[in-house]
Scaffold this active site. Structure first.
Site, PDB file in Angstrom:
ATOM      1  N   ASP A   1       3.913 -10.561  41.401  1.00  0.00           N
ATOM      2  CA  ASP A   1       3.668 -10.717  39.965  1.00  0.00           C
ATOM      3  C   ASP A   1       3.508 -12.199  39.631  1.00  0.00           C
ATOM      4  O   ASP A   1       2.553 -12.605  38.962  1.00  0.00           O
ATOM      5  CB  ASP A   1       4.855 -10.117  39.189  1.00  0.00           C
ATOM      6  N   LYS A  54      11.356 -14.545  50.837  1.00  0.00           N
ATOM      7  CA  LYS A  54      12.447 -15.515  50.682  1.00  0.00           C
ATOM      8  C   LYS A  54      13.495 -15.125  51.721  1.00  0.00           C
ATOM      9  O   LYS A  54      14.650 -14.818  51.407  1.00  0.00           O
ATOM     10  CB  LYS A  54      12.981 -15.459  49.234  1.00  0.00           C
ATOM     11  N   ASP A  62       8.812 -20.095  47.376  1.00  0.00           N
ATOM     12  CA  ASP A  62       8.791 -21.384  46.652  1.00  0.00           C
ATOM     13  C   ASP A  62       7.716 -22.295  47.236  1.00  0.00           C
ATOM     14  O   ASP A  62       6.944 -22.929  46.514  1.00  0.00           O
ATOM     15  CB  ASP A  62      10.184 -22.043  46.641  1.00  0.00           C
ATOM     16  N   TYR A  97      11.922  -4.448  40.407  1.00  0.00           N
ATOM     17  CA  TYR A  97      11.412  -3.769  39.209  1.00  0.00           C
ATOM     18  C   TYR A  97      12.036  -2.389  39.042  1.00  0.00           C
ATOM     19  O   TYR A  97      12.203  -1.912  37.926  1.00  0.00           O
ATOM     20  CB  TYR A  97       9.888  -3.589  39.300  1.00  0.00           C
ATOM     21  N   ASP A 102      -0.210 -14.545  38.902  1.00  0.00           N
ATOM     22  CA  ASP A 102      -0.501 -15.268  37.652  1.00  0.00           C
ATOM     23  C   ASP A 102      -0.794 -16.735  37.962  1.00  0.00           C
ATOM     24  O   ASP A 102      -1.708 -17.333  37.397  1.00  0.00           O
ATOM     25  CB  ASP A 102       0.685 -15.186  36.680  1.00  0.00           C
TER      26      ASP A 102
HETATM   27  C1  IPM Z   1       1.420  -7.185  35.630  1.00  0.00           C
HETATM   28  C2  IPM Z   1       2.248  -7.268  34.372  1.00  0.00           C
HETATM   29  C3  IPM Z   1       3.309  -6.184  34.429  1.00  0.00           C
HETATM   30  C4  IPM Z   1       4.192  -6.466  35.632  1.00  0.00           C
HETATM   31  C5  IPM Z   1       4.136  -6.026  33.157  1.00  0.00           C
HETATM   32  C6  IPM Z   1       3.257  -5.800  31.942  1.00  0.00           C
HETATM   33  C7  IPM Z   1       5.166  -4.939  33.284  1.00  0.00           C
HETATM   34  O1  IPM Z   1       2.803  -8.536  34.230  1.00  0.00           O
HETATM   35  O2  IPM Z   1       0.766  -6.158  35.837  1.00  0.00           O
HETATM   36  O3  IPM Z   1       1.412  -8.149  36.393  1.00  0.00           O
HETATM   37  O4  IPM Z   1       5.144  -7.258  35.534  1.00  0.00           O
HETATM   38  O5  IPM Z   1       3.941  -5.895  36.683  1.00  0.00           O
HETATM   39 MN    MN Z   2       2.199  -9.964  35.755  1.00  0.00          MN
END
Ligand code: IPM
Ligand code: MN
Length: 371
Positions: free
Chosen positions: A245, A189, A221, A142, A249
């Site tokens: 990240d 990884k 993975d 990032y 999710d």
């Molecule tokens: C998160 C979001 C952020 C990230 C974005 C909005 C930059 O997806 O907080 O997980 O990728 O960290």
């Molecule tokens: Mn995110």
């Protein structure tokens, strides 16, 4: 306790869910005699619209001069549809993380008993899941050097980590495991990436000071697959910025709604609390956004300041809301409550549990006018 809290509610549903978090904290103030002083700051697309900057200096100063930041969500369709827009809402969030030194992003996740059938995954797979993800937040791909060739046809993002960046979050992950089920899984990884090999080396060395915690390793993975096949095997997951990240999710599916997941981002001086969901622009102002992630973020804020009884009470109120189906349409399609009413119930429960249950208990039977 007296706390100064910066409120950055941001875009889309951010303001309406953050209002419920504030309502909840107001109820805690009343019940426990604390004093929380809230100050608003602009961030995200709304800040770009009003000032040209996704994180105006004034907002950054506010965050640096308060005890904690309560964050809503950022993002707007005009930017999502144009990933190359030079000024973007996400830049505000990334800069805030970096400037405040919020290197540890903590994302707890559990399968609530009352919601086991709401997940697209089978009940028997998710039952008993209780994971805390420790995602490194201010390093890696990032924030590494970004390059694009003069002709625009070759681009790269550097994933760089130093020993100290790895150590500081790893300590937090091991300490957290001690209060949980004493297990840390490092997700990396290391079969391919040099930076991941450094993570393995550093984390393995550090594990020697936490002999009571079991450390294991998974390639990312495989971890992505295990998260869906057998999520209850995990306790604390420790990982870098980008893997965290993605994995978080993915993990959000287990709980049945991304609208339930809160997070804390902590550094040595500052801390910020935010729902993990985005700004859900299509839902803005409709009263359908689930405020629970924002409310649980407020609970994490209190926990951060060691107000454990207070934080526990918020969690209890949320569990009651789920148990009695006092929830928004993402979890309740028959007789949903609005965002605001879910917040009302939680705040009311905190101030007077019996009275709140009495008032709201007929809602899910469709016999009440509370909606
Ligand atoms: C998160 C979001 C952020 C990230 C974005 C909005 C930059 O997806 O907080 O997980 O990728 O960290
Ligand atoms: Mn995110």
């Amino acid at each position: 306790m007296k706390l100064d809290i910066a409120v950055l509610s941001g875009d889309g549903i951010g303001p309406e869910v953050t209002d419920q978090a504030i309502k909840t904290l107001n109820a805690i103030e009343n019940r426990f005699d604390h004093k929380f002083n809230f100050q608003d700051g602009l961030v995200g697309a709304i800040a770009i619209d009003e000032t040209g900057d996704p994180l105006p200096q004034e907002t950054l100063d506010l965050c640096k001069n308060t005890d904690a930041v309560l964050f809503g969500s950022i993002g707007a369709p005009k930017y999502d549809n144009d990933p190359s827009a030079p000024v973007r809402p996400e830049q505000g969030l990334l800069k805030l993380r970096k400037e405040l030194g919020l290197y540890a992003n903590i994302r707890p996740l559990k399968a609530y008993a009352t919601l086991l059938d709401k997940s697209p995954l089978k009940r028997e797979i998710i039952e008993g899941t209780d994971i805390s993800i420790y995602r490194e937040l201010t390093g890696g791909i990032y924030f590494g050097e970004k390059k694009i060739s003069a002709d625009g046809n070759v681009a790269s993002d550097l994933c760089e980590y130093s020993r100290s960046e790895i150590e500081r979050i790893s300590h937090l992950a091991f300490q957290a495991a001690r209060k949980r089920k004493n297990k840390v899984t490092l997700v990396d990884k290391a079969n391919v990436l040099e930076s991941s090999r450094l993570w393995r080396k550093v984390v393995t060395e550090l594990a020697a000071s936490y002999t009571d915690v079991k450390l294991d390793f998974l390639f990312v993975d495989n971890a992505a697959m295990q998260m869906i096949l057998n999520p209850s095997q995990f306790d604390v997951i420790l990982t870098n910025n980008i893997f965290g990240d993605i994995i978080s999710d993915e993990a959000s599916v287990i709980g049945g709604s991304i609208g339930l997941l809160a997070s804390a981002s902590a550094g040595n001086k500052h801390a910020m609390f935010e729902p993990i969901h985005g700004s859900f622009p299509q839902a803005t102002g409709l009263g359908i956004a689930n405020p629970i992630a924002a409310v649980l973020s407020a609970a994490m804020l209190l926990e951060h300041f060691n107000l454990l009884e207070e934080s526990k009470l918020i969690n209890e109120a949320v569990e009651k809301a789920l148990e009695y189906n006092l929830t928004t349409p993402d979890l309740n399609d028959k007789n949903p409550l609005t965002t605001d009413k879910v917040g009302d119930f939680i705040a009311h429960y905190i101030e007077n549990a019996e009275e709140a249950l009495e008032k709201f208990k007929n809602v899910n039977l469709g016999q009440s006018t509370v909606m």
